[in-house]
Design an enzyme around this catalytic site. Structure first.
Site, PDB file in Angstrom:
ATOM      1  N   LYS A   1       2.137   3.354 -11.083  1.00 44.25           N
ATOM      2  CA  LYS A   1       0.880   2.655 -10.780  1.00 44.25           C
ATOM      3  C   LYS A   1       0.454   1.744 -11.933  1.00 44.25           C
ATOM      4  O   LYS A   1      -0.156   0.696 -11.725  1.00 44.25           O
ATOM      5  CB  LYS A   1      -0.221   3.664 -10.434  1.00 44.25           C
ATOM      6  CG  LYS A   1       0.041   4.417  -9.117  1.00 44.25           C
ATOM      7  CD  LYS A   1       0.041   3.462  -7.936  1.00 44.25           C
ATOM      8  CE  LYS A   1       0.203   4.153  -6.606  1.00 44.25           C
ATOM      9  NZ  LYS A   1       0.119   3.249  -5.463  1.00 44.25           N
TER      10      LYS A   1
ATOM     11  N   ASN B   1       0.805  -1.222   0.000  1.00 43.27           N
ATOM     12  CA  ASN B   1       0.000   0.000   0.000  1.00 43.27           C
ATOM     13  C   ASN B   1       0.840   1.275   0.000  1.00 43.27           C
ATOM     14  O   ASN B   1       0.384   2.311  -0.494  1.00 43.27           O
ATOM     15  CB  ASN B   1      -0.913  -0.034   1.235  1.00 43.27           C
ATOM     16  CG  ASN B   1      -1.477   1.328   1.574  1.00 43.27           C
ATOM     17  OD1 ASN B   1      -2.428   1.782   0.944  1.00 43.27           O
ATOM     18  ND2 ASN B   1      -0.872   2.004   2.550  1.00 43.27           N
TER      19      ASN B   1
ATOM     20  N   TYR C   1       3.941   9.157 -11.203  1.00 41.94           N
ATOM     21  CA  TYR C   1       2.965   8.389 -10.419  1.00 41.94           C
ATOM     22  C   TYR C   1       2.204   7.425 -11.332  1.00 41.94           C
ATOM     23  O   TYR C   1       2.014   6.248 -11.024  1.00 41.94           O
ATOM     24  CB  TYR C   1       2.023   9.379  -9.734  1.00 41.94           C
ATOM     25  CG  TYR C   1       1.009   8.786  -8.786  1.00 41.94           C
ATOM     26  CD1 TYR C   1       1.393   8.315  -7.535  1.00 41.94           C
ATOM     27  CD2 TYR C   1      -0.348   8.712  -9.126  1.00 41.94           C
ATOM     28  CE1 TYR C   1       0.466   7.784  -6.646  1.00 41.94           C
ATOM     29  CE2 TYR C   1      -1.277   8.187  -8.252  1.00 41.94           C
ATOM     30  CZ  TYR C   1      -0.871   7.726  -7.012  1.00 41.94           C
ATOM     31  OH  TYR C   1      -1.798   7.204  -6.144  1.00 41.94           O
TER      32      TYR C   1
HETATM   33  P1  NDP Z   1      -0.808   8.317   2.856  1.00 38.10           P
HETATM   34  O1  NDP Z   1       0.151   9.413   2.500  1.00 38.10           O
HETATM   35  O2  NDP Z   1      -1.651   8.437   4.071  1.00 38.10           O
HETATM   36  O3  NDP Z   1      -0.022   6.931   2.974  1.00 38.10           O
HETATM   37  C1  NDP Z   1       1.184   6.648   2.349  1.00 38.10           C
HETATM   38  C2  NDP Z   1       1.910   5.680   3.268  1.00 38.10           C
HETATM   39  O4  NDP Z   1       3.072   5.196   2.593  1.00 38.10           O
HETATM   40  C3  NDP Z   1       2.364   6.329   4.577  1.00 38.10           C
HETATM   41  O5  NDP Z   1       1.938   5.559   5.676  1.00 38.10           O
HETATM   42  C4  NDP Z   1       3.896   6.326   4.470  1.00 38.10           C
HETATM   43  O6  NDP Z   1       4.477   6.056   5.731  1.00 38.10           O
HETATM   44  C5  NDP Z   1       4.155   5.165   3.500  1.00 38.10           C
HETATM   45  N1  NDP Z   1       5.385   5.371   2.767  1.00 38.10           N
HETATM   46  C6  NDP Z   1       5.634   6.278   1.798  1.00 38.10           C
HETATM   47  N2  NDP Z   1       6.911   6.195   1.396  1.00 38.10           N
HETATM   48  C7  NDP Z   1       7.484   5.202   2.115  1.00 38.10           C
HETATM   49  C8  NDP Z   1       8.779   4.640   2.175  1.00 38.10           C
HETATM   50  N3  NDP Z   1       9.778   5.097   1.412  1.00 38.10           N
HETATM   51  N4  NDP Z   1       9.037   3.635   3.034  1.00 38.10           N
HETATM   52  C9  NDP Z   1       8.041   3.176   3.849  1.00 38.10           C
HETATM   53  N5  NDP Z   1       6.784   3.655   3.842  1.00 38.10           N
HETATM   54  C10 NDP Z   1       6.517   4.664   2.994  1.00 38.10           C
HETATM   55  O7  NDP Z   1      -1.666   8.103   1.529  1.00 38.10           O
HETATM   56  P2  NDP Z   1      -2.947   7.216   1.152  1.00 38.10           P
HETATM   57  O8  NDP Z   1      -3.426   6.429   2.287  1.00 38.10           O
HETATM   58  O9  NDP Z   1      -3.854   8.121   0.432  1.00 38.10           O
HETATM   59  O10 NDP Z   1      -2.295   6.245   0.040  1.00 38.10           O
HETATM   60  C11 NDP Z   1      -2.084   4.868   0.244  1.00 38.10           C
HETATM   61  C12 NDP Z   1      -1.925   4.210  -1.121  1.00 38.10           C
HETATM   62  O11 NDP Z   1      -3.129   4.353  -1.871  1.00 38.10           O
HETATM   63  C13 NDP Z   1      -0.811   4.817  -1.979  1.00 38.10           C
HETATM   64  O12 NDP Z   1      -0.138   3.807  -2.684  1.00 38.10           O
HETATM   65  C14 NDP Z   1      -1.570   5.705  -2.948  1.00 38.10           C
HETATM   66  O13 NDP Z   1      -0.878   5.894  -4.152  1.00 38.10           O
HETATM   67  C15 NDP Z   1      -2.833   4.900  -3.148  1.00 38.10           C
HETATM   68  N6  NDP Z   1      -3.975   5.661  -3.632  1.00 38.10           N
HETATM   69  C16 NDP Z   1      -4.542   6.656  -2.873  1.00 38.10           C
HETATM   70  C17 NDP Z   1      -5.638   7.344  -3.363  1.00 38.10           C
HETATM   71  C18 NDP Z   1      -6.331   8.424  -2.594  1.00 38.10           C
HETATM   72  O14 NDP Z   1      -7.239   9.049  -3.137  1.00 38.10           O
HETATM   73  N7  NDP Z   1      -5.966   8.687  -1.346  1.00 38.10           N
HETATM   74  C19 NDP Z   1      -6.188   7.061  -4.687  1.00 38.10           C
HETATM   75  C20 NDP Z   1      -5.523   6.003  -5.382  1.00 38.10           C
HETATM   76  C21 NDP Z   1      -4.463   5.345  -4.864  1.00 38.10           C
HETATM   77  P3  NDP Z   1       5.745   6.888   6.304  1.00 38.10           P
HETATM   78  O15 NDP Z   1       5.525   8.319   5.968  1.00 38.10           O
HETATM   79  O16 NDP Z   1       5.767   6.561   7.766  1.00 38.10           O
HETATM   80  O17 NDP Z   1       6.924   6.307   5.597  1.00 38.10           O
END
Ligand code: NDP
Length: 250
Positions: free
Chosen positions: A157, A88, A153
């Site tokens: 994806k 995720n 992005y």
């Molecule tokens: P958030 O920003 O809340 O979540 C992203 C998460 O990814 C965070 O918990 C972050 O944790 C983790 N993360 C990012 N980079 C790293 C890294 N290098 N190493 C470890 N962890 C990492 O976003 P969303 O919940 O919105 O997104 C979750 C997923 O859903 C993503 O893949 C996004 O592309 C996808 N998505 C979201 C949509 C939306 O409308 N919200 C729509 C379509 C897809 P930390 O910062 O602690 O590292």
């Protein structure tokens, strides 16, 4: 907390926030033991406190791909198995194509695509030994149709959806199912940040979403629970939009 014999073990990347946290909460409510991966240890700890005794975390930057075999080894040593992997974690980058630097492009690909491959390779080695496992990837509407200003992005994806099919076919005979959720526009910090700066895009999203609203992380989590459950035992290689009809809206 150590494993209870009947608990399934799920690794959820980015499980401390947004969609990942909603999936973790849904899994815990269904007696699945979750291991959250992310970089922000304070947030991971807080998430685990909220989720209770079926939650654990590993602080790790997924872009440090050479660390990932050790991370997976550590999880297996502690929990003995991995039943479910939810890929995720992800980052967004909204910029015009001619402004995206090589470094920015590569960072998005490394975070969203390469790290997902490396972690899945390591986890599915474990799943192959178990002769069972479920992988759930998270793509996006950016892989369903063309959205301007999200080139890196979109590339990452779209790759995730292709890899879902390739992995599903290659790993099926090991008893491993691989599926993907393509969330539409879901209300989380990531999407709020992207939309706040662009009211026109927000209007467009709602106007082409037949259900007429943004989705909730919990609605993605419901679909995730289904795809990792026995109810989906004959489903592999699919990309399921959870988008209020956005991908087919006129
Ligand atoms: P958030 O920003 O809340 O979540 C992203 C998460 O990814 C965070 O918990 C972050 O944790 C983790 N993360 C990012 N980079 C790293 C890294 N290098 N190493 C470890 N962890 C990492 O976003 P969303 O919940 O919105 O997104 C979750 C997923 O859903 C993503 O893949 C996004 O592309 C996808 N998505 C979201 C949509 C939306 O409308 N919200 C729509 C379509 C897809 P930390 O910062 O602690 O590292």
């Amino acid at each position: 907390m150590a494993l209870k014999s009947n608990n399934r073990i799920a690794v959820i990347t980015g499980g401390a926030s947004g969609i990942g946290f909603a999936i973790a909460k849904k899994f815990v409510e269904n007696s699945i033991h979750v291991i959250l991966i992310g970089r922000d240890k304070t947030r991971l700890k807080l998430a685990c406190e909220t989720l209770g005794e079926l939650a654990d975390f590993v602080g790790c930057d997924l872009t440090r791909i050479s660390d990932l075999p050790v991370v997976v080894k550590g999880i297996v040593e502690k929990h003995r198995k991995i039943d479910i992997l939810v890929n995720n974690a992800g980052m967004h980058l909204k910029k015009a194509i001619d402004e995206v630097t090589d470094e920015e492009y590569q960072k998005v690909i490394l975070t969203n695509q390469t790290a997902m491959f490396c972690l899945t390779r390591e986890v599915t080695k474990v799943m192959q030994k178990q002769s069972m496992g479920v992988v759930l990837n998270i793509s996006s509407m950016a892989s369903q149709y063309g959205i301007p200003n999200v080139i890196a992005y979109t590339a990452s994806k779209s790759a995730i959806e292709g890899m879902t099919r390739a992995m599903a076919v290659e790993l099926a005979h090991h008893g491993i199912r691989v599926n993907c959720l393509a969330p539409g526009f879901i209300k989380t910090n990531m999407s709020t940040l992207a939309m706040e700066k662009d009211p026109e895009r927000k209007k467009k999203v709602i106007s082409r979403t037949p259900l007429g609203r943004f989705g909730k992380p919990e609605e993605v989590a419901d679909a995730a629970l289904f795809l990792v459950s026995g109810s989906a035992s004959f489903i592999t290689g699919v990309v399921l939009p959870v988008d209020g009809g956005n991908s087919i809206g006129f």
